[in-house]
Design an enzyme around this catalytic site. Sequence first.
Site, PDB file in Angstrom:
ATOM      1  N   TRP A 180      29.874  81.656  57.202  1.00  0.00           N
ATOM      2  CA  TRP A 180      28.800  81.688  58.184  1.00  0.00           C
ATOM      3  C   TRP A 180      27.736  80.648  57.854  1.00  0.00           C
ATOM      4  O   TRP A 180      27.273  80.545  56.728  1.00  0.00           O
ATOM      5  CB  TRP A 180      28.171  83.079  58.223  1.00  0.00           C
ATOM      6  CG  TRP A 180      27.101  83.206  59.254  1.00  0.00           C
ATOM      7  CD1 TRP A 180      27.247  83.585  60.548  1.00  0.00           C
ATOM      8  CD2 TRP A 180      25.696  82.923  59.069  1.00  0.00           C
ATOM      9  NE1 TRP A 180      26.033  83.558  61.197  1.00  0.00           N
ATOM     10  CE2 TRP A 180      25.065  83.153  60.321  1.00  0.00           C
ATOM     11  CE3 TRP A 180      24.933  82.486  58.005  1.00  0.00           C
ATOM     12  CZ2 TRP A 180      23.702  82.978  60.507  1.00  0.00           C
ATOM     13  CZ3 TRP A 180      23.569  82.298  58.188  1.00  0.00           C
ATOM     14  CH2 TRP A 180      22.966  82.555  59.430  1.00  0.00           C
TER      15      TRP A 180
ATOM     16  N   PHE B 283      22.822  81.519  68.545  1.00  0.00           N
ATOM     17  CA  PHE B 283      23.378  82.838  68.238  1.00  0.00           C
ATOM     18  C   PHE B 283      24.017  83.460  69.484  1.00  0.00           C
ATOM     19  O   PHE B 283      24.114  82.858  70.538  1.00  0.00           O
ATOM     20  CB  PHE B 283      22.278  83.736  67.681  1.00  0.00           C
ATOM     21  CG  PHE B 283      22.034  83.582  66.195  1.00  0.00           C
ATOM     22  CD1 PHE B 283      22.473  82.467  65.510  1.00  0.00           C
ATOM     23  CD2 PHE B 283      21.348  84.554  65.490  1.00  0.00           C
ATOM     24  CE1 PHE B 283      22.252  82.322  64.147  1.00  0.00           C
ATOM     25  CE2 PHE B 283      21.112  84.426  64.126  1.00  0.00           C
ATOM     26  CZ  PHE B 283      21.561  83.312  63.453  1.00  0.00           C
TER      27      PHE B 283
ATOM     28  N   ARG C 117      17.746  89.801  69.589  1.00  0.00           N
ATOM     29  CA  ARG C 117      18.873  88.893  69.827  1.00  0.00           C
ATOM     30  C   ARG C 117      20.004  89.534  70.642  1.00  0.00           C
ATOM     31  O   ARG C 117      20.001  90.705  70.945  1.00  0.00           O
ATOM     32  CB  ARG C 117      19.437  88.413  68.489  1.00  0.00           C
ATOM     33  CG  ARG C 117      19.873  89.501  67.506  1.00  0.00           C
ATOM     34  CD  ARG C 117      20.357  88.861  66.210  1.00  0.00           C
ATOM     35  NE  ARG C 117      20.674  89.839  65.174  1.00  0.00           N
ATOM     36  CZ  ARG C 117      19.817  90.255  64.248  1.00  0.00           C
ATOM     37  NH1 ARG C 117      18.590  89.779  64.222  1.00  0.00           N
ATOM     38  NH2 ARG C 117      20.190  91.148  63.336  1.00  0.00           N
ATOM     39  N   ASP C 118      20.955  88.661  70.979  1.00  0.00           N
ATOM     40  CA  ASP C 118      22.245  89.032  71.576  1.00  0.00           C
ATOM     41  C   ASP C 118      22.120  89.528  73.021  1.00  0.00           C
ATOM     42  O   ASP C 118      22.469  90.672  73.338  1.00  0.00           O
ATOM     43  CB  ASP C 118      22.954  90.088  70.725  1.00  0.00           C
ATOM     44  CG  ASP C 118      23.033  89.728  69.255  1.00  0.00           C
ATOM     45  OD1 ASP C 118      22.989  88.529  68.948  1.00  0.00           O
ATOM     46  OD2 ASP C 118      23.128  90.645  68.418  1.00  0.00           O
TER      47      ASP C 118
ATOM     48  N   GLU D 299      22.911  95.419  67.096  1.00  0.00           N
ATOM     49  CA  GLU D 299      23.429  94.085  67.363  1.00  0.00           C
ATOM     50  C   GLU D 299      24.417  94.128  68.528  1.00  0.00           C
ATOM     51  O   GLU D 299      25.155  95.091  68.719  1.00  0.00           O
ATOM     52  CB  GLU D 299      24.099  93.512  66.110  1.00  0.00           C
ATOM     53  CG  GLU D 299      23.126  93.185  65.006  1.00  0.00           C
ATOM     54  CD  GLU D 299      23.664  92.170  64.032  1.00  0.00           C
ATOM     55  OE1 GLU D 299      23.043  91.090  63.899  1.00  0.00           O
ATOM     56  OE2 GLU D 299      24.702  92.445  63.401  1.00  0.00           O
TER      57      GLU D 299
ATOM     58  N   ASN E 286      32.650  84.375  64.293  1.00  0.00           N
ATOM     59  CA  ASN E 286      32.298  85.796  64.301  1.00  0.00           C
ATOM     60  C   ASN E 286      32.196  86.288  65.740  1.00  0.00           C
ATOM     61  O   ASN E 286      33.203  86.288  66.452  1.00  0.00           O
ATOM     62  CB  ASN E 286      31.101  86.136  63.406  1.00  0.00           C
ATOM     63  CG  ASN E 286      29.815  85.421  63.690  1.00  0.00           C
ATOM     64  OD1 ASN E 286      29.693  84.217  63.478  1.00  0.00           O
ATOM     65  ND2 ASN E 286      28.803  86.151  64.145  1.00  0.00           N
ATOM     66  N   ASP E 287      31.058  86.701  66.227  1.00  0.00           N
ATOM     67  CA  ASP E 287      30.977  87.467  67.481  1.00  0.00           C
ATOM     68  C   ASP E 287      31.627  86.777  68.683  1.00  0.00           C
ATOM     69  O   ASP E 287      31.400  85.589  68.918  1.00  0.00           O
ATOM     70  CB  ASP E 287      29.516  87.716  67.850  1.00  0.00           C
ATOM     71  CG  ASP E 287      28.739  88.420  66.764  1.00  0.00           C
ATOM     72  OD1 ASP E 287      29.350  88.871  65.787  1.00  0.00           O
ATOM     73  OD2 ASP E 287      27.505  88.510  66.899  1.00  0.00           O
TER      74      ASP E 287
ATOM     75  N   GLN F  90      30.841  82.717  68.360  1.00  0.00           N
ATOM     76  CA  GLN F  90      30.028  82.201  67.272  1.00  0.00           C
ATOM     77  C   GLN F  90      30.918  81.395  66.348  1.00  0.00           C
ATOM     78  O   GLN F  90      31.975  81.858  65.917  1.00  0.00           O
ATOM     79  CB  GLN F  90      29.378  83.353  66.514  1.00  0.00           C
ATOM     80  CG  GLN F  90      28.284  84.064  67.292  1.00  0.00           C
ATOM     81  CD  GLN F  90      27.047  83.201  67.427  1.00  0.00           C
ATOM     82  OE1 GLN F  90      26.192  83.188  66.569  1.00  0.00           O
ATOM     83  NE2 GLN F  90      26.948  82.453  68.519  1.00  0.00           N
TER      84      GLN F  90
END
Length: 494
Positions: free
Chosen positions: A68, A106, A167-168, A221, A43-44, A60
């Site tokens: 996931w 993450f 997060r992130d 996000e 994903n990201d 990710q």
Amino acid sequence: MSEKLMQENIIKAQKEIENKKQKVKNGQMRQHYHFMPETGWINDPNGLIYYKGRYHYFYQFNPYYGHWDYMHWGHAVSKDLVHWEYLPVALAPSEEYDDHIRGGCFSGSAIEHDGKLFLMYTGTSNHGSGYEQTQCIAYSEDGIHFTKYEGNPVIYPPEGVPSDLFRDPKVWKHDGIYYMVCGASRNKKAQALLYRSKDMIHWEFFNVLAESRGEWGYMWECPDFYQLDDKYVLMFSPMGESDRKAVYLVGDFDYNTGKFIWQVSGEIDWGLDYYAPQSFLAPDGRRIIVGWANEWQWMSFWKDWGPTYREGWCGFFNLPREVRLMPDHTLQFIPVKELEILRENGQSTGCFAVGSQEMALKAGDGIAFEIKMKVDLEETDASGLEIDLRCGEGRKTTCTFDFKHGVMQVDRNASDGWSKGVSSSTLFLKGKKELDIHIYSDQSSLEIFADQYHNNHANNIFAGNAQNQIKVRAYGGSAVIRDYESYGMKECFR
């Protein structure tokens, strides 16, 4: 800290990749030139950076199966943003702050510090009282093998921010000081929190960079913040905002107060599959972004994991795009020039008219191709133009440009028997002499750009090789097409 455990988990992940990659490589839905994982789930985009002569993609990654779960950081490098070499997994869950089957390492970002490559990521764990997210550091001498900082976590959620909505981190440097923005939620409204540090290790909260009053969802996000010419840009993917997948705000920023004031907002991509873009600087100064070519709503929560899951993989990145600031402070998102090296079997046509009778177009093999054209709006009297892509055996994806009502739409309800949905955007043509259209097709996706790269639609479709026709027609009159050019696209990953 158990450095040994992380290395053991990386070795375990690499064995899984080696055992499965050949079978996954033969999957019918594998992309020809979009970046994707060797196996498993992606994903990201994370840690995008140009470091020691190469572009780095971190991402990710669940190497074990195509959905996931248990997040690692995958890693690949390139010299041209097109051809990628897979490297060993960079991060694997191993510590009490990042080792959980529904958590792990993450999203985050990368920066060069003291000659080393530093990663800042969100560690996610669960010790029985819910998910706990903290910001953590890892570093590397060679840009390949990483060590987690023994003092992790370096940042905990501040008071009032739920521990599962923090997060992130995206980090950058300005005037000798390191800054970091991360997504958060407070009182069910989204925030971008700003931190700063002198050494990349000891961080202090600076200010709320920007926040929602309810109009931009409850959580941002993958926020990203950067300067573009004399303005600043905040990008994020808002949760709780329906079909908004990737948003940008343009405005002014004060390093003395840590406050960002935005005047312009827009969509990076109006399609159904564009999420969590991250930016980085190319050596020539271009600001480039890369997004995840999926999003959360289409997955198992309402249907299943998708056709590629059955092939042992899921997910890929959309094409890298250069960000440019327009005079009105809106943004363009233009596919990077490096993609031109993939072109083959080019064809061009000067000018032709399209009426209500369907006309066939040619581009490569009809599966992996690129098309560019312009609609002459001064010579066109049609109400609209329809382009059917990946047609065959009753399947098609239809892109409509409605001149009368000012709307662009991409309809994938008839694409493959699985995909659903219509992406839509406003098409503002007042005072314009032409409409530019730029299309990239790959095995499992379409990226369609129009109107000076403001109306961008990234949509995944899972069409077979029999869907290789392209058709166009006008309605309510005729449309005049100029500067039509098409190319096949070389394979990078098969």
